[in-house]
Scaffold this motif. Structure first.
Motif, PDB file in Angstrom:
ATOM      1  N   GLN A 200      -2.303  -4.270  -2.892  1.00 53.13           N
ATOM      2  CA  GLN A 200      -2.248  -3.008  -3.328  1.00 53.13           C
ATOM      3  C   GLN A 200      -3.596  -2.112  -3.263  1.00 53.13           C
ATOM      4  N   LEU A 201      -4.273  -3.252  -3.669  1.00 54.88           N
ATOM      5  CA  LEU A 201      -5.364  -2.395  -4.037  1.00 54.88           C
ATOM      6  C   LEU A 201      -5.593  -1.332  -2.559  1.00 54.88           C
ATOM      7  N   PRO A 202      -6.190  -0.665  -2.364  1.00 54.10           N
ATOM      8  CA  PRO A 202      -7.208   0.406  -1.214  1.00 54.10           C
ATOM      9  C   PRO A 202      -8.241   0.290  -1.044  1.00 54.10           C
ATOM     10  N   PHE A 203      -8.674   0.350  -0.035  1.00 55.23           N
ATOM     11  CA  PHE A 203      -9.784  -0.253   0.978  1.00 55.23           C
ATOM     12  C   PHE A 203     -11.294   0.295  -0.052  1.00 55.23           C
ATOM     13  N   LYS A 204     -10.573   1.968  -0.582  1.00 56.10           N
ATOM     14  CA  LYS A 204     -12.132   2.314  -1.189  1.00 56.10           C
ATOM     15  C   LYS A 204     -12.630   1.685  -2.650  1.00 56.10           C
ATOM     16  N   GLU A 205     -11.353   0.960  -2.870  1.00 51.75           N
ATOM     17  CA  GLU A 205     -11.957  -0.026  -4.071  1.00 51.75           C
ATOM     18  C   GLU A 205     -11.745  -0.935  -4.778  1.00 51.75           C
ATOM     19  N   TRP A 206     -12.540  -2.044  -2.833  1.00 57.55           N
ATOM     20  CA  TRP A 206     -12.258  -3.223  -2.852  1.00 57.55           C
ATOM     21  C   TRP A 206     -14.238  -3.110  -3.575  1.00 57.55           C
ATOM     22  N   HIS A 207     -14.949  -2.184  -3.078  1.00 54.08           N
ATOM     23  CA  HIS A 207     -16.555  -2.595  -3.687  1.00 54.08           C
ATOM     24  C   HIS A 207     -15.866  -3.439  -5.109  1.00 54.08           C
TER      25      HIS A 207
END
Length: 245
Positions: A200-207
């Motif tokens: 579910q996690l957008p790529f921009k929130e991975w960090h």
């Protein structure tokens, strides 16, 4: 030499596909009039098909896919944000053969797991080896392996697969060891094998999710430069496909 002797010899040689074809020939008069080379080709094709089927069953058993999804059943309704041209290219599995990655993101119910398993099943059908894990499950297995000294064996087992599917990424918090194990997985497969990562996690929130700047930078750097991305959208597929009441 009668048919029974031929069949016994084929079994001795492990040519079980040809056994089935010879038995079929013996009960089908139409084959009796075929030239020798045509009958031989039919037997060879039967053996090849038998071996391909056995290999596919073996790969699918080892894949442990959560859902027996098929590429031909993928739902392309417009709201899902699936680009047919991109999907057609991905379904060639060239990205797997070139050790690239695929990131599937989307809200709960948008069909990430189904799509991931469809890609996995399709890869198996073209002869590529696959293994499905829920992300937290693999990270837990690695934590246990680290404790009991079996990490090298687990790493070797994972490395055998052309495509590693990590589902439900971002669903549970990462432990500090889990962050390093995640980097271990990504780093080991960079330029050598593929990862399909779904969550579910957008790529921009991975960090922010990884929450360790050095590990996060390393994971994102390796994934960003070698990944295709699909952002699923639309209503929950569970709601859309549930029986009407």
């Amino acid at each position: 030499m009668n048919t029974t002797h031929i069949i016994d010899k084929l079994r001795d040689l492990g040519l079980n596909g040809m056994v089935e074809a010879v038995e079929h020939h013996a009960t089908t008069p139409a084959f009796a009039d075929l030239p020798f080379h045509d009958r031989l080709m039919h037997l060879l094709q039967a053996e090849a098909a038998y071996r391909d089927d056995r290999r596919l069953k073996r790969i699918l058993k080892g894949a442990r896919l959560k859902i027996p999804a098929a590429a031909e059943d993928i739902d392309y309704r417009a709201a899902r944000n699936l680009d047919r041209a991109q999907m057609a290219e991905l379904l060639t599995c060239t990205w797997v053969r070139q050790a690239e990655n695929l990131i599937l993101t989307g809200a709960t119910g948008t069909g990430k797991t189904h799509l991931a398993c469809a890609f996995g099943g399709h890869a198996a059908r073209v002869g590529l080896t696959v293994r499905y894990y829920r992300t937290h499950q693999l990270l837990e297995d690695m934590a246990i392996a680290h404790q009991d000294g079996s990490m090298n064996r687990l790493r070797t087992a994972i490395a055998r697969f052309d495509l590693l599917i990590l589902d439900d990424f971002g669903l549970t918090p990462l432990t500090e060891s889990g962050k390093h194990h995640l980097l271990d997985i990504v780093d080991a497969r960079t330029r050598s094998a593929s990862i399909l990562l779904a969550g579910q996690l957008p790529f921009k929130e991975w960090h922010a999710y990884i929450d360790n700047p050095m590990v996060a930078d390393a994971v994102l750097d390796r994934m960003l430069n070698t990944s295709h991305r699909i952002q699923l959208s639309g209503e929950s597929m569970r709601r859309l496909t549930s029986p009407a009441r």
